[in-house]
Design a protein around this motif. Structure first.
Motif, mmCIF file in Angstrom:
data_model
loop_
_atom_site.group_PDB
_atom_site.id
_atom_site.type_symbol
_atom_site.label_atom_id
_atom_site.label_comp_id
_atom_site.label_asym_id
_atom_site.label_seq_id
_atom_site.Cartn_x
_atom_site.Cartn_y
_atom_site.Cartn_z
ATOM 1 N N LEU A 1 36.501 45.520 114.888
ATOM 2 C CA LEU A 1 36.819 46.919 114.631
ATOM 3 C C LEU A 1 38.072 47.043 113.756
ATOM 4 O O LEU A 1 38.133 47.865 112.857
ATOM 5 C CB LEU A 1 37.000 47.665 115.957
ATOM 6 C CG LEU A 1 35.681 48.053 116.652
ATOM 7 C CD1 LEU A 1 35.918 48.408 118.111
ATOM 8 C CD2 LEU A 1 34.988 49.204 115.938
ATOM 9 N N ARG A 2 39.040 46.174 114.024
ATOM 10 C CA ARG A 2 40.251 46.168 113.177
ATOM 11 C C ARG A 2 39.867 45.813 111.746
ATOM 12 O O ARG A 2 40.349 46.403 110.794
ATOM 13 C CB ARG A 2 41.278 45.159 113.706
ATOM 14 C CG ARG A 2 42.173 45.722 114.816
ATOM 15 C CD ARG A 2 43.445 44.896 114.962
ATOM 16 N NE ARG A 2 43.172 43.482 115.158
ATOM 17 C CZ ARG A 2 42.998 42.915 116.364
ATOM 18 N NH1 ARG A 2 43.066 43.641 117.454
ATOM 19 N NH2 ARG A 2 42.743 41.627 116.456
ATOM 20 N N GLN A 3 38.944 44.830 111.627
ATOM 21 C CA GLN A 3 38.497 44.427 110.296
ATOM 22 C C GLN A 3 37.808 45.596 109.593
ATOM 23 O O GLN A 3 37.950 45.800 108.399
ATOM 24 C CB GLN A 3 37.562 43.220 110.387
ATOM 25 C CG GLN A 3 38.298 41.929 110.683
ATOM 26 C CD GLN A 3 37.329 40.811 110.990
ATOM 27 O OE1 GLN A 3 36.546 40.892 111.927
ATOM 28 N NE2 GLN A 3 37.371 39.744 110.210
ATOM 29 N N TRP A 4 37.077 46.374 110.371
ATOM 30 C CA TRP A 4 36.411 47.527 109.760
ATOM 31 C C TRP A 4 37.440 48.517 109.231
ATOM 32 O O TRP A 4 37.348 49.014 108.118
ATOM 33 C CB TRP A 4 35.487 48.210 110.785
ATOM 34 C CG TRP A 4 34.933 49.465 110.206
ATOM 35 C CD1 TRP A 4 33.927 49.573 109.294
ATOM 36 C CD2 TRP A 4 35.410 50.789 110.421
ATOM 37 N NE1 TRP A 4 33.749 50.879 108.925
ATOM 38 C CE2 TRP A 4 34.645 51.647 109.607
ATOM 39 C CE3 TRP A 4 36.424 51.339 111.214
ATOM 40 C CZ2 TRP A 4 34.847 53.019 109.576
ATOM 41 C CZ3 TRP A 4 36.621 52.708 111.185
ATOM 42 C CH2 TRP A 4 35.841 53.534 110.372
ATOM 43 N N LEU A 52 32.824 55.058 115.063
ATOM 44 C CA LEU A 52 33.637 53.837 115.031
ATOM 45 C C LEU A 52 35.086 54.132 115.399
ATOM 46 O O LEU A 52 35.736 53.352 116.081
ATOM 47 C CB LEU A 52 33.533 53.160 113.662
ATOM 48 C CG LEU A 52 32.209 52.423 113.436
ATOM 49 C CD1 LEU A 52 32.086 51.977 111.992
ATOM 50 C CD2 LEU A 52 32.069 51.221 114.359
ATOM 51 N N LEU A 53 35.573 55.318 114.983
ATOM 52 C CA LEU A 53 36.942 55.690 115.362
ATOM 53 C C LEU A 53 37.027 55.844 116.871
ATOM 54 O O LEU A 53 37.980 55.410 117.508
ATOM 55 C CB LEU A 53 37.348 56.985 114.657
ATOM 56 C CG LEU A 53 37.690 56.799 113.179
ATOM 57 C CD1 LEU A 53 37.750 58.143 112.455
ATOM 58 C CD2 LEU A 53 39.003 56.048 113.008
ATOM 59 N N THR A 54 35.984 56.446 117.458
ATOM 60 C CA THR A 54 35.944 56.596 118.907
ATOM 61 C C THR A 54 35.965 55.230 119.571
ATOM 62 O O THR A 54 36.667 55.017 120.548
ATOM 63 C CB THR A 54 34.652 57.318 119.338
ATOM 64 O OG1 THR A 54 34.455 58.415 118.473
ATOM 65 C CG2 THR A 54 34.745 57.807 120.768
ATOM 66 N N LEU A 55 35.185 54.299 119.007
ATOM 67 C CA LEU A 55 35.098 52.971 119.607
ATOM 68 C C LEU A 55 36.430 52.251 119.533
ATOM 69 O O LEU A 55 36.764 51.466 120.391
ATOM 70 C CB LEU A 55 34.012 52.133 118.912
ATOM 71 C CG LEU A 55 32.596 52.577 119.189
ATOM 72 C CD1 LEU A 55 31.639 51.784 118.315
ATOM 73 C CD2 LEU A 55 32.243 52.413 120.645
ATOM 74 N N LEU A 56 37.201 52.532 118.526
ATOM 75 C CA LEU A 56 38.511 51.896 118.432
ATOM 76 C C LEU A 56 39.473 52.552 119.401
ATOM 77 O O LEU A 56 40.615 52.158 119.503
ATOM 78 C CB LEU A 56 39.059 52.018 117.022
ATOM 79 C CG LEU A 56 39.237 50.737 116.262
ATOM 80 C CD1 LEU A 56 39.948 51.016 114.959
ATOM 81 C CD2 LEU A 56 39.975 49.667 117.038
ATOM 82 N N SER A 61 26.183 37.635 107.257
ATOM 83 C CA SER A 61 27.332 38.302 106.671
ATOM 84 C C SER A 61 28.646 37.599 106.974
ATOM 85 O O SER A 61 28.840 37.083 108.072
ATOM 86 C CB SER A 61 27.391 39.737 107.205
ATOM 87 O OG SER A 61 28.527 40.411 106.720
ATOM 88 N N VAL A 62 29.560 37.608 105.985
ATOM 89 C CA VAL A 62 30.908 37.097 106.212
ATOM 90 C C VAL A 62 31.789 38.198 106.804
ATOM 91 O O VAL A 62 32.921 37.954 107.184
ATOM 92 C CB VAL A 62 31.576 36.547 104.913
ATOM 93 C CG1 VAL A 62 30.791 35.356 104.384
ATOM 94 C CG2 VAL A 62 31.700 37.641 103.854
ATOM 95 N N GLN A 63 31.235 39.423 106.858
ATOM 96 C CA GLN A 63 31.951 40.531 107.467
ATOM 97 C C GLN A 63 31.269 40.870 108.781
ATOM 98 O O GLN A 63 30.052 40.765 108.890
ATOM 99 C CB GLN A 63 31.859 41.766 106.571
ATOM 100 C CG GLN A 63 32.427 41.576 105.197
ATOM 101 C CD GLN A 63 32.128 42.790 104.330
ATOM 102 O OE1 GLN A 63 31.027 43.325 104.350
ATOM 103 N NE2 GLN A 63 33.126 43.221 103.588
ATOM 104 N N PRO A 64 32.025 41.329 109.760
ATOM 105 C CA PRO A 64 31.383 41.793 110.985
ATOM 106 C C PRO A 64 30.478 42.985 110.662
ATOM 107 O O PRO A 64 30.798 43.783 109.792
ATOM 108 C CB PRO A 64 32.556 42.235 111.857
ATOM 109 C CG PRO A 64 33.767 41.620 111.249
ATOM 110 C CD PRO A 64 33.486 41.453 109.791
ATOM 111 N N LEU A 65 29.368 43.090 111.355
ATOM 112 C CA LEU A 65 28.405 44.161 111.083
ATOM 113 C C LEU A 65 28.318 45.113 112.263
ATOM 114 O O LEU A 65 28.551 44.727 113.408
ATOM 115 C CB LEU A 65 27.024 43.564 110.812
ATOM 116 C CG LEU A 65 26.908 42.620 109.620
ATOM 117 C CD1 LEU A 65 25.523 41.995 109.563
ATOM 118 C CD2 LEU A 65 27.224 43.362 108.315
#
Ligand SMILES: Nc1nc2c(c(=O)[nH]1)N[C@H]1C(S)=C(S)[C@@H](COP(=O)(O)O)O[C@H]1N2
Ligand SMILES: [Mo]
Length: 424
Positions: free
Chosen positions: A20-23, A38-42, A280-284
């Motif tokens: 989530l930080r990476q996002w 996603l903001l809620t999840l963070l 993916s090299v990025q979290p999905l």
């Protein structure tokens, strides 16, 4: 030694926080998930990029292709729940005809000769700058080394109705009793082998298999095709691309030609009718690891728990909902227990409402990712309505509690179920 559960959970939570930080830092991708979600999840946290054009899947007449005899199934919308009494005498593996079906939309009838599995994304070593997909046909997969493994597929919401009937909680989702589980002997190839052949990059972190069934619309919103990210560590560990179920070609509903099989994890991980896998090299993120398949509610972190992974511990009797027993006679009660955290160490039964527990006799060598069948004799002494209780303890030390911690979407029910019976 600490039990594997909290450790595994902590790792998952850290992984989730990190991604989530990476996002937030613009280093992760989230398709079809709102920024607000996603903001809620963070707890304080997606820009959706356009979904790839869906490959049309031919839908069958109804949501489910196979016949759903009412003696075997309870139909629940686009889904079919296996009746536990129908499992009596069927052996360790659930026959394909009896296996529960959970469809977000409808079973697509696909042709193995035309089917292709496409692997694509930044996590594959291709020509730099070029997003060149790698394709496998059905025969290509069948030509790779085959592995066979017995494992359950169990819906995250299995047992959901008991949150309401036993605990008075309001939860949303399909009102399953305990029949949203089946065990099969799956044969296929290791996802790890396919990923390596496709040219897995050492920087890959997530894979996301996606189904060829129709796009899923929920609350007026098109969430795209069913897909859920899987951490690479799990993908490389024990995940299969299965093409056989109990020695037969996969039936359409479970799903011909190939499904992902993720042992011990919630059923949604095991994507049916897989058509492509993003590496993916990025979290999905997808709606299936953000809005759904997390625990929400007052007993859980604000914005929800980490995405669900392992299944809980459960037990069920191979009995009809209100089975009848003759008073004063000796009966043999049969049932099964299972856990996503290890093998079943012990199954116990109470015939007096939980005051006394007797250990049931196991009929299988307990193994991880599958159930253990058991039996126990019972001689009811008085007529009337009563309950039978069964509870399991797994090799991770988890014992089914009397109460399950509630969550708004009704996932991961693990409490002891009170099975109503009638003594006459
Ligand atoms: N493509 C696709 N895969 C899917 C689903 C779906 O609707 N579409 N349902 C998921 C859910 S929620 C569960 S519980 C399992 C059910 O598998 P089964 O229908 O073979 O029992 O498949 C999972 N994989
Ligand atoms: Mo599910």
């Amino acid at each position: 030694m600490p039990s594997p559960r909290p450790v595994g959970h902590r790792i998952e939570t850290d992984y989730d926080r990190r991604r989530l930080r990476q996002w937030l830092a613009g280093e992760a991708r989230a398709d079809g998930v709102t920024r607000r979600r996603l903001l809620t999840l963070l707890a304080a946290t997606a820009a959706g990029t356009a979904l790839e054009a869906a490959r049309p899947a031919r839908a069958a007449g109804g949501p489910i292709v196979k016949p759903l005899s009412p003696e075997w199934f309870i139909q629940r919308g686009t889904n079919a729940e296996t009746r536990w009494e129908a499992l009596r005498g069927t052996g360790h593996h659930t026959p394909n005809e009896l296996f529960f079906v959970r469809n977000h939309t409808a079973t697509p009838v696909l042709n193995a000769d035309e089917w292709r599995l496409r692997l694509w994304g930044s996590g594959l070593r291709g020509t730099p700058g070029e997003d060149r997909p790698v394709e496998f046909g059905y025969d290509d997969l069948r030509a790779l080394p085959a592995v066979t493994r017995t494992a359950f597929v169990e819906c995250a919401g299995n047992g959901r109705s008991y949150y309401t009937s036993q605990q008075g909680e309001t939860v949303s989702g399909t009102s399953w009793a305990l029949g949203a589980i089946g065990v099969a002997r799956w044969r296929g190839v290791r996802l790890a082998d396919v990923l390596r052949r496709a040219g897995l990059s050492p920087y890959a972190v997530d894979v996301q298999p996606r189904g060829l069934d129709a796009e899923y619309v929920s609350g007026g919103e098109n969430l795209g095709r069913v897909r859920r990210p899987l951490p690479l560590a799990k993908a490389l560990n024990d995940v299969l691309l299965a093409y056989e179920m109990n020695g037969e070609r996969l039936p359409y509903d479970h799903e011909y030609p190939v499904r992902v099989l993720v042992p011990s994890w919630v059923g949604i991980s095991s994507i049916k009718w897989v058509g492509d896998i993003e590496v993916s090299v990025q979290p999905l993120f997808s709606p299936w690891n953000t809005a759904f398949y997390r625990l929400f509610g007052p007993s859980h972190p604000e914005g929800g728990s980490a995405p669900l992974t392992r299944q809980t511990t459960k037990s069920a009797f191979e009995l009809a909902n209100v089975a009848t027993f003759a008073v004063g006679r000796r009966h043999v009660l049969h049932g099964r227990s299972w856990s996503g955290a290890g093998a079943v160490a012990r199954a116990e039964v109470s015939t007096d409402g939980g005051a006394n527990w007797r250990t049931a006799r196991p009929h299988d060598r307990p193994r991880t990712s599958t159930w253990t069948r058991w039996s126990l004799s019972w001689q009811p002494e008085a007529p009337g309505a009563t309950h039978l209780l069964a509870r399991a303890t797994d090799s991770a030390g988890r014992t089914q509690p009397d109460l399950a911690v509630p969550n708004t979407l009704g996932y991961l029910f693990d409490a002891v179920v009170r099975h109503p019976v009638n003594v006459v």
